[in-house]
Scaffold this active site. Structure first.
Site, PDB file in Angstrom:
ATOM      1  N   HIS A  15       0.872  -1.170   0.000  1.00 56.54           N
ATOM      2  CA  HIS A  15       0.000   0.000   0.000  1.00 56.54           C
ATOM      3  C   HIS A  15       0.915   1.227   0.000  1.00 56.54           C
ATOM      4  CE1 HIS A  15      -2.990  -2.893   1.120  1.00 56.54           C
ATOM      5  NE2 HIS A  15      -3.895  -2.009   1.500  1.00 56.54           N
TER       6      HIS A  15
ATOM      7  N   GLU B  55      -1.483   6.261  -0.572  1.00 58.31           N
ATOM      8  CA  GLU B  55      -2.913   6.222  -0.283  1.00 58.31           C
ATOM      9  C   GLU B  55      -3.222   7.490   0.506  1.00 58.31           C
ATOM     10  OE1 GLU B  55      -5.996   3.076   1.917  1.00 58.31           O
ATOM     11  OE2 GLU B  55      -3.889   2.990   2.412  1.00 58.31           O
TER      12      GLU B  55
HETATM   13  N1  ADE Z   1      -6.062  -2.571   6.014  1.00 60.26           N
HETATM   14  C1  ADE Z   1      -7.133  -3.039   5.390  1.00 60.26           C
HETATM   15  N2  ADE Z   1      -7.491  -2.222   4.373  1.00 60.26           N
HETATM   16  C2  ADE Z   1      -6.588  -1.211   4.357  1.00 60.26           C
HETATM   17  C3  ADE Z   1      -6.389  -0.074   3.557  1.00 60.26           C
HETATM   18  N3  ADE Z   1      -7.164   0.216   2.515  1.00 60.26           N
HETATM   19  N4  ADE Z   1      -5.387   0.748   3.851  1.00 60.26           N
HETATM   20  C4  ADE Z   1      -4.568   0.477   4.878  1.00 60.26           C
HETATM   21  N5  ADE Z   1      -4.697  -0.593   5.648  1.00 60.26           N
HETATM   22  C5  ADE Z   1      -5.689  -1.433   5.397  1.00 60.26           C
HETATM   23 ZN    ZN Z   2      -6.057  -2.220   1.291  1.00 59.75          ZN
END
Ligand code: ADE
Ligand code: ZN
Length: 341
Positions: A195, A198
């Protein structure tokens, strides 16, 4: 066939979905009762209600705490894939799970992964949906905890476990903290994703690629703030696993027609659509296609690109990928012709 049905039924591959975020509301209540775990409410509609990532992560941990026995993990993995198939014609998923969320409660890693694999194999047998697993570093853990988690993953590794990812709140804990965990995973033969971007600047994408060795980026919405990083992603053919509904809720893009995913597609990036934590955000993989493609007025060609991007960006081996791509291509063509007719 009407367009909403087409969007829901086109064949899908999902690359960004968290196992713990797929537990059906009724199953959470059932497991909590069975294990004597108190929930703040049994009205799961209101349990699954938050508007920040921190609020969401608190409930995510609570839901995870209802999973204790190998059978619990197997049941939820099966139900999760069954929902994907029923609601969105899911063919294959590469699914995250957070080992430390379970091991720190005293559930052995072997119980977690063996249960998941039981459920996945049953779903493949009964439903024909395939699934692989990606163990996620939880960013709020320490670097040593993350490294120890990777060692457990490598020490007990069914074939279904193919990768390492990273989730949790991004802004407070940047990716460079976990360089050692990612290096160990790479040396042990796991594929890598994270990730990134974001809730933080495009530099986190560069760090994930160059320092951690990531091959995909999960989310990536702030990339358009840096044209050099966009160019890099285009040159590398990088795949992004985007999640409309979840991020609309916790990152404040309630109007999907203005979600950065639209700009990422327009910039020519390889975008895939995913449900992230479907039950916990009152969504599913079919609904993600319906809602985003409707909001952005995407026609069948863009839908087809989303579907095939996910196959191309998957970590299936070359022959599995070719077989799935041919199957999906044929199904897409047939459905597209029914749509026109
Ligand atoms: N854990 C589960 N979904 C998530 C997300 N979109 N961003 C960060 N941590 C997560
Ligand atoms: Zn996620």
């Amino acid at each position: 066939m009407d367009y909403a049905t087409f969007l829901r039924r086109v064949p899908k591959v999902e690359l960004h979905c968290h196992f713990e975020g797929t537990v059906r509301a009724a199953t959470v209540v059932d497991l909590a009762r069975r294990h004597g775990i108190a929930l703040p409410t049994e009205d799961v509609e209101s349990l699954y209600d938050y508007d920040t990532i921190e609020g969401f992560l608190t409930i995510f941990g609570l839901v995870a705490s209802t999973l204790i026995d190998r059978e619990d993990f197997a049941r939820v993995a099966f139900e999760s894939l069954e929902d994907g198939q029923k609601l969105g014609n899911l063919k294959h998923r590469e699914m995250f799970f957070n080992p430390t969320l379970h091991t720190r409660r005293g559930v052995p890693y072997g119980t977690v992964v063996d249960g998941l694999v039981d459920g996945i194999r049953e779903a493949e047998r009964q439903l024909g949906v395939s699934c692989r697993l990606i163990a996620d570093v939880y960013r709020q853990d320490t670097p040593d905890e993350a490294l120890a988690m990777v060692e457990s993953v490598l020490a007990h590794r069914p074939d279904e476990v193919i990768g390492l990812g990273m989730d949790g709140a991004e802004a407070p804990d940047p990716p460079e903290r976990f360089a050692a965990a990612f290096a160990r995973a790479k040396a042990g033969g796991l594929r890598l994703t994270s990730h990134a971007c974001e809730d933080a600047p495009p530099q986190n994408i560069v760090t994930c690629l160059d320092l951690l060795g990531c091959e995909r980026i999960d989310h990536g919405y702030h990339i358009l703030a840096d044209e050099n990083v966009v160019k890099r992603a285009l040159d590398d053919g990088l795949y992004f696993t985007c999640c409309p509904t979840a991020t609309a809720r916790v990152y404040g893009w309630p109007d999907l027609s203005r979600h950065p995913i639209g700009g990422m597609v327009a910039a020519g990036l390889n975008v895939t659509l995913n449900s992230d934590d479907p039950t916990m955000f009152h969504t599913d993989i079919g609904k993600e296609f319906v809602d985003l493609c409707t909001a952005l007025n995407y026609g069948p060609e863009q839908v087809r690109a989303f579907c095939l991007n996910s196959v191309d960006g998957s970590w299936l081996d070359a022959s599995e990928k070719a077989r799935l791509r041919a199957h999906m291509d044929a199904e897409l063509k047939r459905m597209q012709s029914e749509l026109v007719a």
